[in-house]
Design an enzyme around this catalytic site. Structure first.
Site, PDB file in Angstrom:
ATOM      1  N   ARG A 241       5.841   6.717 -14.943  1.00  0.00           N
ATOM      2  CA  ARG A 241       6.652   7.342 -15.987  1.00  0.00           C
ATOM      3  C   ARG A 241       7.068   6.370 -17.093  1.00  0.00           C
ATOM      4  NH1 ARG A 241       9.087  12.494 -15.407  1.00  0.00           N
ATOM      5  NH2 ARG A 241       7.280  13.727 -14.807  1.00  0.00           N
TER       6      ARG A 241
ATOM      7  N   HIS B 157      -1.570  -5.678   5.912  1.00  0.00           N
ATOM      8  CA  HIS B 157      -2.438  -4.772   5.136  1.00  0.00           C
ATOM      9  C   HIS B 157      -2.819  -3.551   5.957  1.00  0.00           C
ATOM     10  CE1 HIS B 157      -5.061  -3.260   2.030  1.00  0.00           C
ATOM     11  NE2 HIS B 157      -4.498  -4.146   1.235  1.00  0.00           N
ATOM     12  N   GLY B 158      -2.404  -2.410   5.440  1.00  0.00           N
ATOM     13  CA  GLY B 158      -2.789  -1.133   6.056  1.00  0.00           C
ATOM     14  C   GLY B 158      -2.028  -0.797   7.332  1.00  0.00           C
TER      15      GLY B 158
ATOM     16  N   GLY C 192       3.768  -2.551   3.270  1.00  0.00           N
ATOM     17  CA  GLY C 192       4.244  -1.932   2.040  1.00  0.00           C
ATOM     18  C   GLY C 192       3.861  -0.482   1.862  1.00  0.00           C
ATOM     19  N   HIS C 193       2.599  -0.216   1.622  1.00  0.00           N
ATOM     20  CA  HIS C 193       2.170   1.117   1.191  1.00  0.00           C
ATOM     21  C   HIS C 193       2.611   2.213   2.140  1.00  0.00           C
ATOM     22  CE1 HIS C 193      -0.646   4.485   0.592  1.00  0.00           C
ATOM     23  NE2 HIS C 193      -0.487   4.185  -0.675  1.00  0.00           N
TER      24      HIS C 193
ATOM     25  N   GLU D 284       3.238 -12.725  -3.839  1.00  0.00           N
ATOM     26  CA  GLU D 284       1.776 -12.677  -3.679  1.00  0.00           C
ATOM     27  C   GLU D 284       1.156 -12.919  -5.047  1.00  0.00           C
ATOM     28  OE1 GLU D 284       0.686  -8.987  -1.953  1.00  0.00           O
ATOM     29  OE2 GLU D 284       1.564  -9.459  -0.034  1.00  0.00           O
TER      30      GLU D 284
ATOM     31  N   ARG E 141       0.489  -8.823 -10.019  1.00  0.00           N
ATOM     32  CA  ARG E 141      -0.947  -8.818 -10.330  1.00  0.00           C
ATOM     33  C   ARG E 141      -1.186  -9.270 -11.771  1.00  0.00           C
ATOM     34  NH1 ARG E 141      -5.156  -6.322  -7.852  1.00  0.00           N
ATOM     35  NH2 ARG E 141      -4.724  -5.700  -5.712  1.00  0.00           N
TER      36      ARG E 141
ATOM     37  N   THR F 160      -6.720  -2.008  -4.113  1.00  0.00           N
ATOM     38  CA  THR F 160      -5.800  -2.874  -3.382  1.00  0.00           C
ATOM     39  C   THR F 160      -6.571  -4.130  -3.010  1.00  0.00           C
ATOM     40  OG1 THR F 160      -4.315  -3.002  -1.460  1.00  0.00           O
ATOM     41  CG2 THR F 160      -6.348  -1.765  -1.155  1.00  0.00           C
ATOM     42  N   THR F 161      -5.888  -5.090  -2.381  1.00  0.00           N
ATOM     43  CA  THR F 161      -6.551  -6.355  -2.055  1.00  0.00           C
ATOM     44  C   THR F 161      -7.656  -6.111  -1.023  1.00  0.00           C
ATOM     45  OG1 THR F 161      -4.400  -7.347  -2.415  1.00  0.00           O
ATOM     46  CG2 THR F 161      -6.077  -8.748  -1.442  1.00  0.00           C
TER      47      THR F 161
ATOM     48  N   HIS G   5       3.744  -8.435  -5.153  1.00  0.00           N
ATOM     49  CA  HIS G   5       2.492  -8.977  -5.695  1.00  0.00           C
ATOM     50  C   HIS G   5       2.508  -8.823  -7.214  1.00  0.00           C
ATOM     51  CE1 HIS G   5      -2.229  -8.815  -5.436  1.00  0.00           C
ATOM     52  NE2 HIS G   5      -1.792  -9.725  -6.277  1.00  0.00           N
TER      53      HIS G   5
ATOM     54  N   GLU H 118      -1.992 -15.744   6.431  1.00  0.00           N
ATOM     55  CA  GLU H 118      -1.739 -14.328   6.713  1.00  0.00           C
ATOM     56  C   GLU H 118      -3.095 -13.689   6.987  1.00  0.00           C
ATOM     57  OE1 GLU H 118       1.090 -12.166   4.351  1.00  0.00           O
ATOM     58  OE2 GLU H 118       0.023 -10.277   4.671  1.00  0.00           O
TER      59      GLU H 118
ATOM     60  N   ARG I 142      -0.043  -4.067 -12.870  1.00  0.00           N
ATOM     61  CA  ARG I 142      -0.116  -2.610 -12.666  1.00  0.00           C
ATOM     62  C   ARG I 142       1.101  -2.063 -11.922  1.00  0.00           C
ATOM     63  NH1 ARG I 142      -5.083  -2.293  -8.387  1.00  0.00           N
ATOM     64  NH2 ARG I 142      -6.089  -3.472 -10.046  1.00  0.00           N
ATOM     65  N   HIS I 143       1.762  -2.893 -11.115  1.00  0.00           N
ATOM     66  CA  HIS I 143       2.986  -2.402 -10.476  1.00  0.00           C
ATOM     67  C   HIS I 143       4.163  -3.359 -10.751  1.00  0.00           C
ATOM     68  CE1 HIS I 143       1.197  -4.787  -7.276  1.00  0.00           C
ATOM     69  NE2 HIS I 143       0.368  -3.843  -6.888  1.00  0.00           N
TER      70      HIS I 143
ATOM     71  N   HIS J 133       4.758  -0.641  -4.356  1.00  0.00           N
ATOM     72  CA  HIS J 133       4.452   0.752  -4.715  1.00  0.00           C
ATOM     73  C   HIS J 133       5.673   1.562  -5.130  1.00  0.00           C
ATOM     74  CE1 HIS J 133       0.366  -0.094  -4.283  1.00  0.00           C
ATOM     75  NE2 HIS J 133       0.524  -0.517  -3.041  1.00  0.00           N
TER      76      HIS J 133
ATOM     77  N   ASN K 122       7.021  -4.995   1.552  1.00  0.00           N
ATOM     78  CA  ASN K 122       6.341  -5.090   0.258  1.00  0.00           C
ATOM     79  C   ASN K 122       6.754  -3.897  -0.603  1.00  0.00           C
ATOM     80  OD1 ASN K 122       4.321  -4.520  -1.753  1.00  0.00           O
ATOM     81  ND2 ASN K 122       3.042  -6.074  -0.802  1.00  0.00           N
TER      82      ASN K 122
END
Ligand code: PXP
Length: 253
Positions: A21, A195-196, A217-218, A73, A48, A103-104, A46, A154, A52-53, A13, A10
């Protein structure tokens, strides 16, 4: 022989850092290329509602330039459905989305939301997209996903990831994921998780035999800072030193 577990990387980020920036660097598409070279089996992004990203342009470029399967996503909204039907990614994972969340948080309510979700699942399945529902590892949610006709679920590992490894609560949550993955496979669903996940907690999840894919991802993007900061600083140092040496040389020549 056990099946190979696929890794979906993912890249959201990378876009988060770029957007801090408002310029083009770091480009998530470059990260997707690196992920492919490093052995990722798919790219997850994802889009959104608040952008935002990942941006619409990122999705256009991922779809056009990256050969790995794209897992989009998305929230169950008409806007996102139109984007998915336009790009026809390999897969689309429907996630719950709240504007104020970091986050989700938690899985989709496939059980309570069957009526709302049905049209999204139907239209994307008809278009040949592998639809996945991001749900908590609960029997009722998994059975609803089956009833909705989604070929993939998932399982949300966020609760597990936040617990202290080895604690009773952790073991219970892990067991819920183990049972959920087994039920999903029994029902004919392909089962993913994510996730996580991190170096510290991925082992017990990766060992679950019914899981086919993990989406991470993160942690990877965060960890890449520590894997790559050293060489980035050294390269910058070398460029500065070289420029200074050349300038001094040309002044004294
Ligand atoms: N799977 C889904 C459905 C997600 O929404 C996310 C977060 O965007 C992930 C996996 C990856 O989670 P993390 O960034 O914590 O690794």
């Amino acid at each position: 022989m056990s099946r190979k577990l696929r890794l979906g990387v993912n890249i959201d980020h990378v876009a988060t850092i770029r957007n801090a920036r408002g310029i083009a660097h770091p480009d998530p598409i470059r990260a997707a290329r690196m992920a492919a070279e490093a052995g990722a089996d798919g790219i997850t992004a994802h889009l959104r509602e608040d952008r935002r990203h990942i941006s619409d342009d990122d999705i256009d470029r991922l779809a056009a330039q990256i050969e790995l399967p794209l897992n989009l996503e998305m929230a169950a909204t008409d806007e996102m459905l139109a984007i998915a039907l336009h790009h026809k990614p390999h897969a689309a994972c429907i996630v719950p989305e709240k504007r104020a969340e970091l986050t989700t948080e938690g899985g989709l309510d496939a059980h309570g939301g069957e009526n709302h979700l049905r049209r999204y699942v139907d239209e994307m399945v008809k278009a040949g997209i592998r639809v996945s529902l991001f749900i908590d590892p609960d029997e009722s949610q998994i059975r609803s996903a089956r009833r909705l006709g989604a070929p993939v679920v998932e399982l949300h590992t966020g609760t597990y990831a936040e617990m202290t490894p080895g604690s009773d609560a952790w073991a219970q949550e892990l067991e819920r994921i183990v049972q959920g993955a087994a039920l999903a496979e029994d029902l004919g669903l392909e089962c993913h998780a994510g996730h996580g996940l991190s170096y510290d907690n991925v082992g017990a999840i990766a060992a679950i035999p019914n899981l086919v894919e993990l989406n991470i991802g993160h942690f990877l993007v965060g960890e890449a800072i520590f894997g790559g900061l050293d060489s980035a600083i050294k390269r910058m140092r070398a460029l500065m030193d070289q420029a200074r040496a050349e300038a001094t040389g040309s002044r004294s020549a």
